[in-house]
Design an enzyme around this catalytic site. Sequence first.
Site, PDB file in Angstrom:
ATOM      1  N   SER A 115      -1.463 -45.540  27.437  1.00 34.67           N
ATOM      2  CA  SER A 115      -0.371 -44.666  27.896  1.00 34.67           C
ATOM      3  C   SER A 115      -0.756 -43.934  29.172  1.00 34.67           C
ATOM      4  O   SER A 115      -1.929 -43.598  29.383  1.00 34.67           O
ATOM      5  CB  SER A 115      -0.044 -43.643  26.807  1.00 34.67           C
ATOM      6  OG  SER A 115       0.862 -42.663  27.293  1.00 34.67           O
TER       7      SER A 115
ATOM      8  N   TYR B 247      -1.587 -36.756  21.544  1.00 30.34           N
ATOM      9  CA  TYR B 247      -1.171 -38.159  21.619  1.00 30.34           C
ATOM     10  C   TYR B 247      -1.945 -38.870  22.721  1.00 30.34           C
ATOM     11  O   TYR B 247      -2.527 -39.940  22.512  1.00 30.34           O
ATOM     12  CB  TYR B 247       0.334 -38.276  21.874  1.00 30.34           C
ATOM     13  CG  TYR B 247       0.729 -39.614  22.443  1.00 30.34           C
ATOM     14  CD1 TYR B 247       0.673 -40.754  21.654  1.00 30.34           C
ATOM     15  CD2 TYR B 247       1.123 -39.743  23.780  1.00 30.34           C
ATOM     16  CE1 TYR B 247       1.012 -42.000  22.181  1.00 30.34           C
ATOM     17  CE2 TYR B 247       1.461 -40.974  24.306  1.00 30.34           C
ATOM     18  CZ  TYR B 247       1.406 -42.099  23.506  1.00 30.34           C
ATOM     19  OH  TYR B 247       1.720 -43.326  24.033  1.00 30.34           O
TER      20      TYR B 247
ATOM     21  N   LYS C 280      14.440 -43.013  18.983  1.00 32.74           N
ATOM     22  CA  LYS C 280      13.217 -42.268  19.286  1.00 32.74           C
ATOM     23  C   LYS C 280      13.383 -40.753  19.240  1.00 32.74           C
ATOM     24  O   LYS C 280      12.452 -40.018  19.586  1.00 32.74           O
ATOM     25  CB  LYS C 280      12.675 -42.698  20.657  1.00 32.74           C
ATOM     26  CG  LYS C 280      12.087 -44.102  20.650  1.00 32.74           C
ATOM     27  CD  LYS C 280      11.750 -44.598  22.055  1.00 32.74           C
ATOM     28  CE  LYS C 280      10.681 -43.785  22.732  1.00 32.74           C
ATOM     29  NZ  LYS C 280       9.352 -43.945  22.107  1.00 32.74           N
TER      30      LYS C 280
END
Length: 325
Positions: A116, A143, A179
């Site tokens: 990411s 995250y 999402k």
Amino acid sequence: MIIVTGGAGFIGSAIISSLNKRQITDILVVDKLECNQKWMNLRNLSFADYVEKDDFLEMVIEDKLDSSIEAVLHLGACSDTTETNASYLIKNNYEYSKLLAQWATNANTRFIYASSAATYGDGSVGFSDDENELEHLRPLNMYGYSKHLFDLWACRTGLLKKIVGLKYFNVFGPNEYHKANMRSFCLKAFEQINAAGKVRLFKSYKSEFKDGEQVRDFIYIKDAVDMTLFFLDNKRLNGIFNIGTGEPRTWNDLVKAVFIGMGRKTNIEYIAMPESIRNQYQYYTCADTVKLHKSGYNKKTISLENAIKDYVQNYLQKDWYMSGL
């Protein structure tokens, strides 16, 4: 067979759709459907079987997978940047990925995983996907750190010489409706315009950026999928690669394109940014795509305006639950 973890999710379902267009249907979908609408992303897809993520991990641990599997596209993860349960993120994003990567490399199976752009933190050390820069990165949220930990582990163990890690930047497009708060701002802007006729953007708290002029590397899902499958097709390539356009655009640009796509007059309201996120807010992100292009990927990305027009007019203004890619 090709295994796609997170196959019912945003990027995963789009990848399966593209594989289907190549007449590839021998696909094992792995995900955790729970009680949301994510299952609807699977309705237009062709695949051989579906397995829940915990059951799949058992199969990996007990070595019950066929060693002749061609590739694993590991896109499954908790991608909620506001998740605060660090233990959950470590188990789900880090330890799960380690076990699957070890199985794949031992079986000589192609392994491509989703990292990411969140691993870059505030961007103060740049956005280079050079593996030598990994040690200098400082993610801003748990995250991002869970993804960064796996990148570091893969590098330190030498596995990055055998596998591919893809750092996705701001991906938007069809199949993201499930999402919740993590869906793209393109979709949120569309919803705000339908509800109130205007879009709210955060004010800037840095003098060098005007309100709404903070920038991101927005990439359309169709380009992100093409880049991902490029690494499936080119097995000589390994290491970490950025998945982005390399062209930073402002929030104002994005919102104006949504208004134009909807045939509406632009109406933006700038609101105060919550103090809780002001110190963590990124004002600039842009993928360094030199390595990607040097690897041989030379397809031109869709412009932000054309991508949003396609998304709005061909998906959002229709029943996108049924549209698919």
